[in-house]
Design a protein around this motif. Structure first.
Motif, PDB file in Angstrom:
ATOM      1  N   LEU A 192      41.129  24.654  39.627  1.00 45.57           N
ATOM      2  CA  LEU A 192      39.715  24.867  39.310  1.00 45.57           C
ATOM      3  C   LEU A 192      39.522  26.205  38.592  1.00 45.57           C
ATOM      4  CD1 LEU A 192      38.039  23.580  42.602  1.00 45.57           C
ATOM      5  CD2 LEU A 192      38.248  22.385  40.405  1.00 45.57           C
ATOM      6  N   LYS A 193      40.266  27.213  39.009  1.00 47.06           N
ATOM      7  CA  LYS A 193      40.181  28.529  38.355  1.00 47.06           C
ATOM      8  C   LYS A 193      40.676  28.442  36.912  1.00 47.06           C
ATOM      9  CE  LYS A 193      43.055  32.055  39.073  1.00 47.06           C
ATOM     10  NZ  LYS A 193      43.786  33.115  39.769  1.00 47.06           N
ATOM     11  N   ASP A 194      41.807  27.775  36.700  1.00 50.59           N
ATOM     12  CA  ASP A 194      42.369  27.650  35.349  1.00 50.59           C
ATOM     13  C   ASP A 194      41.422  26.914  34.406  1.00 50.59           C
ATOM     14  OD1 ASP A 194      44.611  28.971  36.264  1.00 50.59           O
ATOM     15  OD2 ASP A 194      45.844  27.155  36.430  1.00 50.59           O
ATOM     16  N   LEU A 195      40.615  26.002  34.958  1.00 51.20           N
ATOM     17  CA  LEU A 195      39.687  25.225  34.136  1.00 51.20           C
ATOM     18  C   LEU A 195      38.311  25.883  34.016  1.00 51.20           C
ATOM     19  CD1 LEU A 195      40.628  21.657  35.394  1.00 51.20           C
ATOM     20  CD2 LEU A 195      41.208  22.703  33.196  1.00 51.20           C
ATOM     21  N   GLY A 196      38.126  27.024  34.681  1.00 50.67           N
ATOM     22  CA  GLY A 196      36.859  27.755  34.575  1.00 50.67           C
ATOM     23  C   GLY A 196      35.800  27.351  35.587  1.00 50.67           C
ATOM     24  N   TYR A 197      36.164  26.528  36.564  1.00 51.33           N
ATOM     25  CA  TYR A 197      35.202  26.106  37.575  1.00 51.33           C
ATOM     26  C   TYR A 197      35.149  27.059  38.765  1.00 51.33           C
ATOM     27  CZ  TYR A 197      34.729  21.610  35.243  1.00 51.33           C
ATOM     28  OH  TYR A 197      34.465  20.616  34.327  1.00 51.33           O
ATOM     29  N   ALA A 198      36.128  27.927  38.895  1.00 50.19           N
ATOM     30  CA  ALA A 198      36.183  28.853  40.025  1.00 50.19           C
ATOM     31  C   ALA A 198      36.693  30.202  39.528  1.00 50.19           C
ATOM     32  CB  ALA A 198      37.098  28.304  41.110  1.00 50.19           C
ATOM     33  N   ARG A 199      36.358  31.219  40.306  1.00 43.63           N
ATOM     34  CA  ARG A 199      36.803  32.583  40.003  1.00 43.63           C
ATOM     35  C   ARG A 199      37.168  33.233  41.329  1.00 43.63           C
ATOM     36  NH1 ARG A 199      32.270  34.172  37.952  1.00 43.63           N
ATOM     37  NH2 ARG A 199      31.558  35.549  39.586  1.00 43.63           N
ATOM     38  N   HIS A 200      38.279  33.954  41.360  1.00 42.34           N
ATOM     39  CA  HIS A 200      38.728  34.636  42.573  1.00 42.34           C
ATOM     40  C   HIS A 200      38.391  36.114  42.424  1.00 42.34           C
ATOM     41  CE1 HIS A 200      41.845  36.132  45.486  1.00 42.34           C
ATOM     42  NE2 HIS A 200      41.202  35.228  46.174  1.00 42.34           N
ATOM     43  N   GLU A 201      37.607  36.639  43.363  1.00 46.61           N
ATOM     44  CA  GLU A 201      37.199  38.047  43.296  1.00 46.61           C
ATOM     45  C   GLU A 201      37.711  38.790  44.522  1.00 46.61           C
ATOM     46  OE1 GLU A 201      32.946  38.152  42.951  1.00 46.61           O
ATOM     47  OE2 GLU A 201      32.991  37.510  40.866  1.00 46.61           O
ATOM     48  N   THR A 202      38.302  39.963  44.292  1.00 48.93           N
ATOM     49  CA  THR A 202      38.789  40.812  45.366  1.00 48.93           C
ATOM     50  C   THR A 202      37.884  42.038  45.450  1.00 48.93           C
ATOM     51  OG1 THR A 202      41.040  40.074  44.957  1.00 48.93           O
ATOM     52  CG2 THR A 202      40.782  42.089  46.241  1.00 48.93           C
ATOM     53  N   THR A 203      37.428  42.349  46.662  1.00 51.23           N
ATOM     54  CA  THR A 203      36.591  43.524  46.886  1.00 51.23           C
ATOM     55  C   THR A 203      37.460  44.616  47.501  1.00 51.23           C
ATOM     56  OG1 THR A 203      34.716  42.072  47.315  1.00 51.23           O
ATOM     57  CG2 THR A 203      34.492  44.368  48.001  1.00 51.23           C
ATOM     58  N   ARG A 204      37.406  45.825  46.911  1.00 49.24           N
ATOM     59  CA  ARG A 204      38.207  46.954  47.399  1.00 49.24           C
ATOM     60  C   ARG A 204      37.300  48.145  47.677  1.00 49.24           C
ATOM     61  NH1 ARG A 204      43.656  45.974  46.046  1.00 49.24           N
ATOM     62  NH2 ARG A 204      43.897  44.239  44.608  1.00 49.24           N
ATOM     63  N   ASP A 205      37.753  49.005  48.597  1.00 50.58           N
ATOM     64  CA  ASP A 205      37.011  50.236  48.844  1.00 50.58           C
ATOM     65  C   ASP A 205      37.444  51.286  47.822  1.00 50.58           C
ATOM     66  OD1 ASP A 205      39.447  51.288  49.706  1.00 50.58           O
ATOM     67  OD2 ASP A 205      38.893  51.338  51.822  1.00 50.58           O
TER      68      ASP A 205
END
Length: 99
Positions: free
Chosen positions: A74-87
């Motif tokens: 889904l990410k490769d096709l643009g339907y999803a995005r993975h976000e990492t939150t850092r301090d």
């Protein structure tokens, strides 16, 4: 073969953009997962272990690695995005899948 439609529900249903349904690039399993995720409320948290547990009694089960493979499709096709939150020091506080 023709399609015979049952009566349509008046509530508790999800409206899906036909472009998702007709996208030939997406596999059946990833499409099913996408539709499931789109049926959830905006603040619902995507969790691979929870997704595995959700279908634990299904005839065809998908394990953790399979779920991540579908999410990555889904990410490769643009339907999803993975976000990492850092301090401020760079320590990971959490990760979110944005659908």
């Amino acid at each position: 073969m023709s399609i015979r439609r049952a009566p349509r529900p008046r509530g508790n249903f999800t409206v899906i953009d036909n472009r998702i349904i007709n996208d030939e690039r997406i596999g059946w399993a990833a499409q099913g997962l996408l539709i499931y995720l789109l049926s959830k409320p905006d603040d619902w948290k995507v969790s691979a272990p929870a997704l595995v547990a959700q279908k634990a009694s299904a005839a065809t089960r998908t394990g953790r690695d399979g779920i991540y493979a579908l999410l990555n499709e889904l990410k490769d096709l643009g339907y999803a995005r993975h976000e990492t939150t850092r301090d401020a020091s760079g320590k990971v506080l959490g990760c979110d899948w944005v659908i």
